[in-house]
Every structure is written in C-alpha cells, then in structure tokens.
Design a protein around this motif. Structure first.
Motif, PDB file in Angstrom:
ATOM      1  N   VAL A 691      -6.217  19.789   4.099  1.00 20.07           N
ATOM      2  CA  VAL A 691      -7.464  19.918   4.856  1.00 20.07           C
ATOM      3  C   VAL A 691      -7.567  18.757   5.839  1.00 20.07           C
ATOM      4  N   SER A 692      -7.974  19.038   7.050  1.00 16.06           N
ATOM      5  CA  SER A 692      -8.089  18.008   8.086  1.00 16.06           C
ATOM      6  C   SER A 692      -9.258  17.068   7.785  1.00 16.06           C
ATOM      7  N   THR A 693      -9.152  15.839   8.246  1.00 17.33           N
ATOM      8  CA  THR A 693     -10.220  14.860   8.034  1.00 17.33           C
ATOM      9  C   THR A 693     -11.293  14.939   9.105  1.00 17.33           C
ATOM     10  N   SER A 694     -11.142  15.851  10.023  1.00 18.61           N
ATOM     11  CA  SER A 694     -12.149  16.024  11.068  1.00 18.61           C
ATOM     12  C   SER A 694     -12.571  17.495  11.082  1.00 18.61           C
ATOM     13  N   PRO A 695     -13.808  17.799  10.735  1.00 15.38           N
ATOM     14  CA  PRO A 695     -14.901  16.878  10.402  1.00 15.38           C
ATOM     15  C   PRO A 695     -14.725  16.274   9.002  1.00 15.38           C
ATOM     16  N   SER A 696     -15.471  15.208   8.732  1.00 15.41           N
ATOM     17  CA  SER A 696     -15.332  14.474   7.485  1.00 15.41           C
ATOM     18  C   SER A 696     -15.728  15.307   6.281  1.00 15.41           C
ATOM     19  N   GLU A 697     -16.707  16.226   6.463  1.00 16.31           N
ATOM     20  CA  GLU A 697     -17.157  17.014   5.320  1.00 16.31           C
ATOM     21  C   GLU A 697     -16.043  17.887   4.752  1.00 16.31           C
ATOM     22  N   GLY A 698     -15.060  18.262   5.565  1.00 18.73           N
ATOM     23  CA  GLY A 698     -13.996  19.150   5.099  1.00 18.73           C
ATOM     24  C   GLY A 698     -13.188  18.545   3.977  1.00 18.73           C
ATOM     25  N   ILE A 699     -12.700  17.314   4.194  1.00 21.20           N
ATOM     26  CA  ILE A 699     -11.886  16.672   3.154  1.00 21.20           C
ATOM     27  C   ILE A 699     -12.705  16.378   1.917  1.00 21.20           C
ATOM     28  N   VAL A 700     -14.007  16.040   2.111  1.00 23.62           N
ATOM     29  CA  VAL A 700     -14.870  15.746   0.954  1.00 23.62           C
ATOM     30  C   VAL A 700     -15.070  17.002   0.124  1.00 23.62           C
ATOM     31  N   GLN A 701     -15.423  18.096   0.770  1.00 26.77           N
ATOM     32  CA  GLN A 701     -15.665  19.335   0.044  1.00 26.77           C
ATOM     33  C   GLN A 701     -14.384  19.864  -0.597  1.00 26.77           C
ATOM     34  N   LEU A 704     -13.815  17.897  -3.799  1.00 31.50           N
ATOM     35  CA  LEU A 704     -14.739  18.253  -4.878  1.00 31.50           C
ATOM     36  C   LEU A 704     -14.459  19.647  -5.420  1.00 31.50           C
ATOM     37  N   ILE A 705     -13.930  20.540  -4.601  1.00 32.65           N
ATOM     38  CA  ILE A 705     -13.635  21.902  -5.054  1.00 32.65           C
ATOM     39  C   ILE A 705     -12.326  21.951  -5.830  1.00 32.65           C
ATOM     40  N   HIS A 706     -11.274  21.366  -5.281  1.00 32.94           N
ATOM     41  CA  HIS A 706      -9.947  21.502  -5.884  1.00 32.94           C
ATOM     42  C   HIS A 706      -9.702  20.490  -6.997  1.00 32.94           C
ATOM     43  N   PHE A 732     -16.363   7.860   4.767  1.00 37.13           N
ATOM     44  CA  PHE A 732     -15.998   9.015   3.947  1.00 37.13           C
ATOM     45  C   PHE A 732     -16.545   8.875   2.532  1.00 37.13           C
ATOM     46  N   VAL A 733     -16.490   7.652   2.000  1.00 38.55           N
ATOM     47  CA  VAL A 733     -16.961   7.430   0.627  1.00 38.55           C
ATOM     48  C   VAL A 733     -18.464   7.686   0.533  1.00 38.55           C
ATOM     49  N   GLU A 734     -19.225   7.214   1.518  1.00 44.66           N
ATOM     50  CA  GLU A 734     -20.670   7.454   1.490  1.00 44.66           C
ATOM     51  C   GLU A 734     -20.968   8.950   1.568  1.00 44.66           C
ATOM     52  N   LEU A 735     -20.244   9.639   2.420  1.00 45.53           N
ATOM     53  CA  LEU A 735     -20.416  11.084   2.510  1.00 45.53           C
ATOM     54  C   LEU A 735     -20.035  11.761   1.191  1.00 45.53           C
ATOM     55  N   PHE A 736     -19.004  11.236   0.550  1.00 46.63           N
ATOM     56  CA  PHE A 736     -18.568  11.759  -0.753  1.00 46.63           C
ATOM     57  C   PHE A 736     -19.681  11.612  -1.798  1.00 46.63           C
ATOM     58  N   LYS A 737     -20.319  10.450  -1.833  1.00 48.92           N
ATOM     59  CA  LYS A 737     -21.393  10.206  -2.800  1.00 48.92           C
ATOM     60  C   LYS A 737     -22.590  11.113  -2.551  1.00 48.92           C
ATOM     61  N   VAL A 738     -22.813  11.457  -1.283  1.00 52.11           N
ATOM     62  CA  VAL A 738     -23.929  12.347  -0.964  1.00 52.11           C
ATOM     63  C   VAL A 738     -23.665  13.759  -1.481  1.00 52.11           C
ATOM     64  N   HIS A 739     -22.415  14.218  -1.397  1.00 49.23           N
ATOM     65  CA  HIS A 739     -22.083  15.580  -1.780  1.00 49.23           C
ATOM     66  C   HIS A 739     -21.883  15.750  -3.284  1.00 49.23           C
ATOM     67  N   VAL A 740     -21.616  14.680  -4.001  1.00 51.76           N
ATOM     68  CA  VAL A 740     -21.296  14.806  -5.434  1.00 51.76           C
ATOM     69  C   VAL A 740     -22.403  15.485  -6.222  1.00 51.76           C
ATOM     70  N   PRO A 741     -23.680  15.151  -6.056  1.00 51.99           N
ATOM     71  CA  PRO A 741     -24.721  15.809  -6.874  1.00 51.99           C
ATOM     72  C   PRO A 741     -24.800  17.314  -6.681  1.00 51.99           C
ATOM     73  N   ALA A 742     -24.303  17.825  -5.606  1.00 51.65           N
ATOM     74  CA  ALA A 742     -24.405  19.262  -5.351  1.00 51.65           C
ATOM     75  C   ALA A 742     -23.362  20.072  -6.112  1.00 51.65           C
ATOM     76  N   TYR A 743     -22.424  19.422  -6.789  1.00 51.43           N
ATOM     77  CA  TYR A 743     -21.338  20.119  -7.485  1.00 51.43           C
ATOM     78  C   TYR A 743     -21.467  19.898  -8.990  1.00 51.43           C
ATOM     79  N   ASP A 744     -21.377  20.972  -9.733  1.00 54.69           N
ATOM     80  CA  ASP A 744     -21.442  20.905 -11.190  1.00 54.69           C
ATOM     81  C   ASP A 744     -20.026  20.911 -11.769  1.00 54.69           C
ATOM     82  N   GLY A 745     -19.923  20.383 -12.988  1.00 55.28           N
ATOM     83  CA  GLY A 745     -18.650  20.421 -13.704  1.00 55.28           C
ATOM     84  C   GLY A 745     -17.621  19.430 -13.222  1.00 55.28           C
ATOM     85  N   LEU A 746     -18.020  18.377 -12.544  1.00 51.44           N
ATOM     86  CA  LEU A 746     -17.057  17.363 -12.089  1.00 51.44           C
ATOM     87  C   LEU A 746     -16.693  16.449 -13.241  1.00 51.44           C
TER      88      LEU A 746
END
Length: 844
Positions: A691-701, A704-706, A732-746
C-alpha cells in the motif's frame, strides 16, 4: 329467580315498564340457574316496585310466584319418591349378597370336612403298606451291613497274613478295601465288636507303616536298593493307601537321608562351605539328581514328585547356609563391604542354578533368564529359592551394574554411525538403528529380570534409577554427540543422521515399554515412583535436534537464493511480472535437498516434523531477506507476495517427495493448514507493504486491517521497511493512534512484527558470500530455527541487515554502488523518489 320470557321487558330495566299491554310476566323453574350467593330479595323487590305506578302488578307477580312454588314442590316430591325407591332396591341387593356368602361358607366347610375324612381313610388303608416298606428297607440294610462286615473281616485277616509275609502288592489293594469298608461302620462304633475291629485295623495300619519304613531303612543302609527295588515300589503303593501323613514321613526320611552327607561336608567345613566353593555345592546336588534318576526314580510314584521335594529341601538348607556365611563374612571384615566380585560370581552361579532347576521341574520352562516376555510373569517354583539370601546385599550388585554401564558408554560414544563392514544392499537408512542402543536395552532386560527374581522392592527401585541415569547419558553423550558441534553434524550424510533419528525413536518407544514392565513387577507402594517421562522427553529432544539439523541443511542450501533476493531492486520495481529469478533457484535447491532427506526418514510422523521445520525455516529466511531488502516499494511488495505464493505451493508438495514411490502421495490436510497458517502472517505483512504511503491514511488502515496490531512501535517498523524518514514518522504515528480506537480485535503485539528488529543490526558478508546477521540480539542463527512461535527469536538474533557491500568484485558490487545513490537511503519518501526520477529524465 325471576326470569323474563323472550319478548317481555326486563323488570330490572327501569326504562321499560313490565306492565305494558300485551306483555305477561312468566316465572319458569326449568333450567333456572341458582341465585347468586349475594342475592338479596329486598333489593330485588325494590327494583321491581321502584315506583308507585308499579303496584298494580302486585297480583300478577304474586300468582306467578305461587305457580313457581307449586312447580318446585312437585319437582321435589318426585325426587324424594325416586330416591326412596332407589334406597329400597339397594337394601334388597345387599341382603341377597349376605345370604349368598353365608351359603358359600357353609359349602366350603362341608368340602373341608369331606377332604379330612378322605385323608383319614387313605391313611388307614396304606398304614400296613408303609409298615411293610419300612421292614423291607431295614432287612435290606441289615443284610448289606452283614455282608460288608463279612467282607471286612475276611479282608482284614488276609491283610494281616500278607503283612507278615511282606506281600505289599496284595497289601495295597487289601488295605484300600479294608479302609473303604471300615468307613461304612463309623456310625456303629458304639457296638463293642465294631469298636474292637476298628482298633485292630488302626493297629495294623501303624504296624504296616513301621514295617515299610524299616524295609526302606534296611535297603538304603545295606545298599540293597537295586535288589529290593520291586518290593520298595510296591511298598510305596501301600504308603499311598495309608494316606498323606505316611507319604510325607517316607519322603522326608528319604530327603534327610540323601542330604545328610551334603550337610556334613558343607556345614562342618568352613573351606568347603565358603562362597568360593559354591560351584561344588551345585555340582554335588546335580550328581545327586543324576543318582535319583538312575536308581531311585523307579521306586517312588511320579505323583509324589520326590525329586522336586528333594530340590526344595536342598534349596532351603543351602539358603540358610548362605545367610550364615554372608553374616559371618560381614562380621569378620569389621562391617566393611564384601568382595563384590566374589558376591556377584556367587549370585550369578546361584541364578544359573535356579534357572537349571526351573527348567528341569517346570512344565513350560522359560527360555532364558534375560528375557522380558510374558513368561516372566508366571509363578516360578524355584524363584528366589536360594538367591533370596543375597537380597540384603543386593545393593553391591546394583552398584556393580552402575559401574558396568559407566564403562559401556565411552565405547558407545566412539562407535561409528554406520558399521564399516556393512554393505549397501544390507543397509536401510530408514530403519537402521545404532547397535549400541540394542545392546544397551538387551543389557537392561537381562539385569532387570535378574533383579526381579531377587527383589521387587527398594532394590528394583534403585536399579530403575540407574536405568534412568544412563538413558539420559546415552541421549546426551552418545546420540547428541553426533549432532554437536555443528561442524561434525554438517559432515554427516543424510542417511547417517537418519540413523540417529531412528535410534532416538527406538529408544523413546522402548523406554516407555521398560517403564510399564518395571511398574508391573515392582511392589505396589513403589510403582508410583517409577517415572521415565523425563528420559522419553530427552529422546524426543534428540529427534528435534535431528530435524533441526536436517532443516539447517535446507537453510544452507537456500542461502544463494536468498542472497539473490536481497540483490533485487525492490524499491525501484515498476511492474509485477512472473516469479522472480531467485525463486527458481530456491525451488530447485529446496526440492533436491528435501527429497534427499525424505527418502531416508522412515516414519511419517518424523517426515511431517521435518517438513514443518522446513516451512518455518523458509518463512524465517524470507522475512530475514525481506528486512534486508528495505526500502520496499508497493510494486516490490506485490512481487514478493507473488513469489511467496509460488514458494508456498512448492512447500505444500515437499511432504510427498519420494524417489522410489510408486503411487502418488497426497499431502495431509493438517500439513496444508500449517503451511497456510504460517504463510498467512507473511502475507499480511506483504499486503501492508504494497500500500502506498500517500495518502497517509492508506498505510495506516492497511496495517490495522491486515496486521491488526495496536502497538505504535511495531507500526514504526513497517514505516522503516517502507523507507519513511524518521522526521516524517511522527505524523504517521499520530494518525495511527487516531485510527486505532475505530478497530476492534487488535492485538497488543503481533507475532510477526514483534520478531522484526530494525535497530543497529547489520549483515556481514563473508568471503564465501553468505550473509550472517550480527549485533543486536546475538546468538547463533541456525540454532533458533523452529516454528513461527520461535520466529521472534530468529529475527531478534540478527535478521535485520543493511545492504552494504564495499569492494566486492563482480556485478554484485556494481549493483550496490549504483544503489548507494538510489534506493538505499532509508530516510526518503515516495515523493522524493519520484522527483529524483523526473529530474533524471530531464537531465537525460
């Protein structure tokens, strides 16, 4: 209750007058429901006459009430009449039943009286017949007893005459007849003549016994056994008729007579009775048995088993002698231990002699004392007959076995895996084991059988501890010595390593059987202390070492392919094609090396264990090379994912590799699931990296999915693999921390990411070209190969590498020199690389 006929107004309805013209109030008693429990006639009347104008209807209502009362009275009278008639009929039926019962009882009494009279008549008629039957029975019994008395008297007189003439053949039959006839007169001993005859028979029996004993003594004292053999044999039949007491007296006299010389020689002489001359004791008794077979066996009936009783008496006396000798020897030496060699020699001769007796007198003697077959569980006639005297001193014997085993181990350690004189036709690597293992367990069986004959208590427990001790020594010092150090293991052929595997498997199985056998023979309170589980696990550990060694060979064979993989420009790859060039090399090496190993492994369970290790080794090598290939572009990750799929399919087939297999083999479903489960973790990482790092949300999501990991430190590792600069990673790390609560089962720490360390690890390329990870966790790489659960240890030990090559010759050095300005700067992002690419095209 008052009811209103259909068509008439309800008197309770105040809105309707019940006295209108054409209307008539009717009271009916038929099917009239009973009034409610709380019925109040006053309220009812007030309702009917609620107004002065209603008083005109008093007379009609009164007539209706009178008519209703009359009908009720008539109905009640009918019911009373019916009930009276019914009661009268019931009384009549009861009276008739009582009369019938009285007649029935009278008839029963009459029948009983008639039966009693009939019985009395029959008894009177048969009284004379019964008397005649009793008289006949008494006469028959008297005649029978008189005839038996006559026979008894005649037989007794003949027996007396034959006794005086020593006619024992006739005496035996006459004595049996006399005793049998005398048994019929036991209840008549109150008669004086019968009592006298009984005493005379008892006196004759005693006289006959003394006479037979005298004849035996005279024959043996005067050495006239051969001349009087027939007479003595007939006398034994007389003894049989006299009973067990007489037989026991003759047998005991014979045994004491035969053993008198033995006791005089070996008890009265310290030198002859010492342990040094124990062989003379047994030789003397064997000669005695030979004399019995040649001269005395024909005298005694076979059912008496005189030779066996003689052997038992000899063993009892000899055992008492040995107890005294051993006690005196201990006191003589001031409490010091006995001469172990002498004790063992005496014990061994005693065990051999007991075996000789067992074979001679048992109906189905055991083949050898050193076997562990079901024959050992049979009851033995002479087990511990003499050797029981040695039991208190058995600890010396146990110590001697310990010493013997300690001397055997060094010889086993120096034996070659394959005998030098073995031919290729006779050698089968899939089933061959070390001869030393067979020899060891044969020794175990032999001394276990010997110890079980002597003691099934604490001494057998001590011996089992020695067994456990040297099983551990054999596993650690003999089998493991072929696998360590690694240089020695690498010099062995695959079939030689298979011999170690087969031997460890054989020892593991036989150790469990030995444990069960000891538990079945040892005393019950001690059987819970018998535990060879640790030793069985030791041999399984050797099996694991063997599979790890074989997997290490696969790893070494695949190293050129991994090196080629690390040389590929994964960051600058623009399109996905067929499998990469290194995959073909890897598959060729993998199949050839694995096929060689699979042909020499004999059991499917160990083939599966080896293939599982190969799968883990390949995945660990792939991850090691993947870390060394950073930065990895999206196209490069996609190409790696394709390569991983091809490698996975090849690994699914290695379990079916056989050079000499005639029928196709299908891989087990459990193995296929293991391969899929192992590669799934690698696939999740590669899917994230593509997954490309641009946009940043792609690599974060994608992460968290895979990978489904909530650890920011692990997420940074993916950013490092993608080549994101350190200064850009906090975003990227800050964006990662923002998205973590939205995912269950991590999970908190993914097993794949936890094993990847991208700190200060480097890869040192040796002169031979093989990459060896150094720094970081340290340790030996080959020793950590295992399942995916061990992957973290493998990678932490040094899997992260920086692709730095100084002055290496050839295309590899040029490739790295070209990459220094291009793809090996880990701080660059995707946008910078695209700008440099555009700048290069403009300059061109």
């Amino acid at each position: 209750m008052l009811t209103i006929e259909k068509g008439l107004p309800d008197p309770l309805d105040a809105r309707t007058s019940p006295f209108s013209s054409g209307h008539q109030l009717v009271l009916s008693s038929a099917n009239t429901p009973p009034p409610p429990a709380d019925y109040d006639p006053i309220d009812h009347l007030n309702t009917l006459f609620s107004h002065p104008s209603t008083l005109a209807s008093v007379s009609p209502i009164a007539r209706s009430l009178d008519s209703h009362l009359d009908s009720l009275d008539a109905e009640i009278a009918d019911l009373v009449t019916t009930q009276s008639a019914t009661n009268a009929n019931s009384l009549a039926r009861i009276s008739a039943a009582r009369t019938d019962l009285s007649e029935l009882f009278d008839n029963i009494d009459t029948v009983r009286e008639r039966a009693m009279k009939t019985e009395e008549a029959i008894t009177a008629m048969t009284a004379d017949i019964k008397k005649l039957d009793s008289t006949k029975r008494n006469l028959t019994l008297s005649m029978t007893m008189l005839k038996r008395l006559q026979m008894l008297t005649t037989a007794f007189e003949q027996l007396k005459a034959n006794t005086r003439m020593r006619q024992y053949r006739e005496c035996s039959s006459l004595l049996a007849a006399v005793l049998e006839l005398m048994a019929h007169f036991r209840s008549y001993r109150s008669i004086s003549q019968i009592a006298t005859l009984s005493r005379n028979v008892a006196d004759l029996k005693a006289e006959l016994l003394e006479q037979v004993c005298e004849d035996f003594e005279m024959a043996f004292v005067k050495n006239e056994v051969a001349l009087r053999k027939v007479m003595l044999m007939e006398a034994c039949h007389v003894i049989d008729a006299l009973g067990d007491t007489a037989k026991q007296r003759i047998v005991n006299w014979y045994c004491n007579t035969q053993l008198r010389e033995y006791r005089q020689v070996f008890r009265g002489n310290d030198e002859a009775g010492s342990l040094d001359n124990i062989s003379r004791r047994y030789a003397w008794f064997k000669r005695m048995l030979k004399v019995y077979d040649e001269e005395h066996a024909g005298i005694f009936p076979p059912s008496w088993k005189v030779n066996e009783v003689l052997a038992n008496n000899y063993c009892d006396g000899t055992k008492d002698d040995f107890k005294g000798i051993l006690q005196r020897a201990v006191r003589k030496e001031g409490g010091q231990s006995l001469d172990v060699n002498l004790l063992l020699s005496a014990l061994q001769e005693t065990l051999d002699f007991e075996l000789y007796l067992e074979r001679r007198f048992s109906a189905d003697a055991r083949i050898s004392i050193g076997t562990m077959s079901s024959d050992d569980d049979r009851l033995t006639t002479f087990g511990k007959a003499i050797s029981e005297a040695f039991e208190p001193y058995l600890s010396l014997w146990v110590d001697a076995q310990d010493k013997a085993l300690s001397q055997m181990i060094p010889k086993y350690r120096n034996q070659p895996l394959r005998p030098p004189d073995s031919s290729d036709e006779d050698f089968n690597p899939s089933s061959s084991v070390l001869p030393s293992s067979i020899e060891l367990f044969h020794f175990y069986r032999r001394i276990f059988a010997q110890c079980a004959k002597l003691s099934t208590g604490s001494k057998l427990l001590d011996l089992s501890k020695i067994f456990a001790k040297y099983l551990d020594v054999f596993a650690d010092s003999v089998l493991s010595s072929y696998l360590t150090p690694p240089d020695r293991a690498s010099s062995l052929k695959a079939e030689e390593i298979a011999i170690v595997l087969n031997t460890a498997d054989y020892c593991h199985t036989t150790t469990s059987q030995l444990e069960e056998k000891i538990k079945s023979r040892i005393d019950k309170p001690l059987d819970e202390k018998i535990d060879f589980e640790s030793q069985s696990d030791n041999f399984l550990a050797v099996v694991n070492k063997v599979t790890a060694t074989l997997a290490r060979r696969i790893e070494i064979a695949l190293e050129p392919a991994w090196r080629e993989m690390r040389n590929c420009p994964w960051a600058r790859m623009e399109s996905v094609g067929d499998q990469s060039g290194y995959v073909g090399v890897l598959l060729e090496k993998l199949k050839s090396s694995a096929s060689e190993v699979m042909d020499v492994i004999g059991k499917d369970v160990w083939r599966r264990a080896f293939c599982d290790r190969v799968v883990d080794t390949v995945v660990a090598g792939f991850l090691t090379s993947l870390v060394a290939c950073r930065p990895i572009g999206g196209v490069g990750a996609e190409q790696m994912l394709l390569d991983a799929y091809v490698i996975k399919k090849a690994l699914e087939e290695i379990i079916t590799l056989r050079k000499h297999s005639e029928e196709p083999i299908q891989p087990p479903q459990t193995y296929l699931k293991h391969v899929t489960r192992t590669f799934a973790k690698l696939d999740s990482l590669l899917k994230t990296l593509q997954v490309s790092t641009s946009p940043s949300e792609g690599i974060v999501q994608a992460y968290l999915i895979h990978i489904a990991d909530s650890n920011p430190a692990n997420f940074k590792k993916v950013l490092d693999l993608k080549g994101i600069r350190k200064v850009e990673q906090p975003t990227f790390v800050e964006l990662f921390k923002v998205h973590v609560p939205a995912y269950d089962g991590l999970v908190e720490n993914s097993s794949v990411m936890a094993g990847i360390s991208i700190g200060n690890l480097t890869t040192v390329v040796s002169a031979g070209g093989t990459g060896t990870p150094t720094g970081g966790g340290g340790g030996e790489r080959g020793s950590t190969i295992g399942g995916f659960e061990n992957l973290s240890a493998v990678l932490a030990a040094g899997v992260d590498t920086l692709r730095q090559e100084g002055e290496n010759a050839g295309g590899l050095g040029r490739l790295f020199r070209r990459d220094v300005s291009g793809g090996l700067r880990f701080g660059r992002g995707e946008k910078e690389k695209e700008k440099e690419k555009e700048g290069g095209q403009t300059a061109g």
